[in-house]
Design a protein around this motif. Structure first.
Motif, PDB file in Angstrom:
ATOM      1  N   LEU A  26       4.940   1.680   9.891  1.00 15.72           N
ATOM      2  CA  LEU A  26       5.498   0.406   9.445  1.00 15.72           C
ATOM      3  C   LEU A  26       6.658   0.558   8.471  1.00 15.72           C
ATOM      4  O   LEU A  26       7.451  -0.362   8.302  1.00 15.72           O
ATOM      5  N   TRP A  27       6.756   1.691   7.814  1.00 14.55           N
ATOM      6  CA  TRP A  27       7.751   1.865   6.753  1.00 14.55           C
ATOM      7  C   TRP A  27       8.975   2.599   7.272  1.00 14.55           C
ATOM      8  O   TRP A  27       8.878   3.574   7.996  1.00 14.55           O
TER       9      TRP A  27
ATOM     10  N   VAL B 201       2.606  -1.716   2.029  1.00 12.93           N
ATOM     11  CA  VAL B 201       3.962  -1.704   2.571  1.00 12.93           C
ATOM     12  C   VAL B 201       4.207  -3.086   3.142  1.00 12.93           C
ATOM     13  O   VAL B 201       3.512  -3.504   4.062  1.00 12.93           O
TER      14      VAL B 201
ATOM     15  N   ILE C 267      -2.409   6.611   2.831  1.00 13.94           N
ATOM     16  CA  ILE C 267      -0.951   6.536   2.960  1.00 13.94           C
ATOM     17  C   ILE C 267      -0.487   7.042   4.319  1.00 13.94           C
ATOM     18  O   ILE C 267       0.583   6.679   4.799  1.00 13.94           O
TER      19      ILE C 267
ATOM     20  N   ASP D  39       5.846  12.193   6.712  1.00  8.48           N
ATOM     21  CA  ASP D  39       5.282  11.597   7.923  1.00  8.48           C
ATOM     22  C   ASP D  39       5.069  12.720   8.934  1.00  8.48           C
ATOM     23  O   ASP D  39       6.013  13.308   9.438  1.00  8.48           O
TER      24      ASP D  39
ATOM     25  N   ILE E 164       7.260   2.375  -0.894  1.00  8.67           N
ATOM     26  CA  ILE E 164       5.834   2.239  -0.595  1.00  8.67           C
ATOM     27  C   ILE E 164       5.137   2.029  -1.930  1.00  8.67           C
ATOM     28  O   ILE E 164       5.396   2.746  -2.889  1.00  8.67           O
TER      29      ILE E 164
ATOM     30  N   PHE F 112       1.357  -5.063   4.748  1.00  3.40           N
ATOM     31  CA  PHE F 112       0.290  -4.224   5.295  1.00  3.40           C
ATOM     32  C   PHE F 112      -0.368  -3.446   4.163  1.00  3.40           C
ATOM     33  O   PHE F 112       0.306  -2.790   3.377  1.00  3.40           O
ATOM     34  N   SER F 113      -1.673  -3.495   4.089  1.00  3.82           N
ATOM     35  CA  SER F 113      -2.428  -2.799   3.060  1.00  3.82           C
ATOM     36  C   SER F 113      -3.403  -1.830   3.718  1.00  3.82           C
ATOM     37  O   SER F 113      -3.976  -2.127   4.758  1.00  3.82           O
ATOM     38  N   ASP F 114      -3.591  -0.670   3.083  1.00  9.37           N
ATOM     39  CA  ASP F 114      -4.511   0.333   3.612  1.00  9.37           C
ATOM     40  C   ASP F 114      -4.962   1.211   2.457  1.00  9.37           C
ATOM     41  O   ASP F 114      -4.395   1.182   1.363  1.00  9.37           O
TER      42      ASP F 114
ATOM     43  N   ASN G 149      -1.480   6.107   7.120  1.00  8.45           N
ATOM     44  CA  ASN G 149      -1.496   5.018   8.095  1.00  8.45           C
ATOM     45  C   ASN G 149      -0.299   4.079   8.005  1.00  8.45           C
ATOM     46  O   ASN G 149      -0.147   3.199   8.844  1.00  8.45           O
ATOM     47  N   VAL G 150       0.542   4.225   6.986  1.00  2.81           N
ATOM     48  CA  VAL G 150       1.643   3.269   6.798  1.00  2.81           C
ATOM     49  C   VAL G 150       2.976   3.762   7.344  1.00  2.81           C
ATOM     50  O   VAL G 150       3.946   3.014   7.339  1.00  2.81           O
ATOM     51  N   TRP G 151       3.052   4.987   7.827  1.00  2.00           N
ATOM     52  CA  TRP G 151       4.338   5.536   8.268  1.00  2.00           C
ATOM     53  C   TRP G 151       4.922   4.761   9.438  1.00  2.00           C
ATOM     54  O   TRP G 151       6.130   4.637   9.555  1.00  2.00           O
TER      55      TRP G 151
END
Length: 160
Positions: free
Chosen positions: A60-61, A46, A54, A114, A68, A49-51, A56-58
């Protein structure tokens, strides 16, 4: 003294009814969501940001930001939007900017929600998003119609 007791008993019931009427605000809450990628996701991107997860990205998005980017275990790159997803053809680089060919798919594998603030709602349980969003909004009018019918029927029965 008896009338004061009856008065407070009736008011206690109205508070409970008011809370019940407003329950759909919480039961029909709609969290952030995207289409699910087919297969298992091995990497997520995102913006910058890389992970590998999925979930863990909420933080930031935001839906207005775009999509995404997800890479599945078989190497396919997917752009996950709110109501559709795109597979990048002939691309194996997990980069956010892409000018190549993409194929659009519908969300046949469900949605990812999320669950940071909302663990479960009728929206997440029954996938009431995108073209089915109107069903979640219909829950409150149907509830109130049931209250109306119940008041007419049981009000008459109670008076007999």
């Amino acid at each position: 003294r008896f009338q004061a007791f009856v008065y407070f008993a009736v008011n206690l019931q109205t508070i409970a009814c008011g809370i019940h009427y407003l329950a759909s605000v919480f039961l029909a809450a709609s969290p952030k969501f995207v289409c699910n990628a087919p297969g298992n996701v091995s990497a997520v991107l995102v913006s910058n940001f890389s992970d590998s997860l999925i979930e863990n990205v909420w933080k930031l998005w935001a839906p207005e930001d775009g999509y995404i980017l997800a890479q599945t275990e078989n190497g396919e790159i997917w752009e996950l939007n709110k109501c559709s997803r795109y597979r990048r053809n002939n691309s194996f680089d997990l980069t956010y900017i892409f000018d190549g060919d993409k194929t659009r798919f519908l969300c046949s594998d469900g949605f990812l929600y999320d669950q940071t603030n909302i663990k479960s709602s009728i929206v997440t349980d029954w996938n009431l998003v995108c073209d089915r969003e109107w069903l979640a909004k219909l829950s409150q009018p149907i509830f109130m119609l049931g209250v109306l019918i119940g008041a007419v029927l049981f009000g008459d029965i109670a008076d007999r």
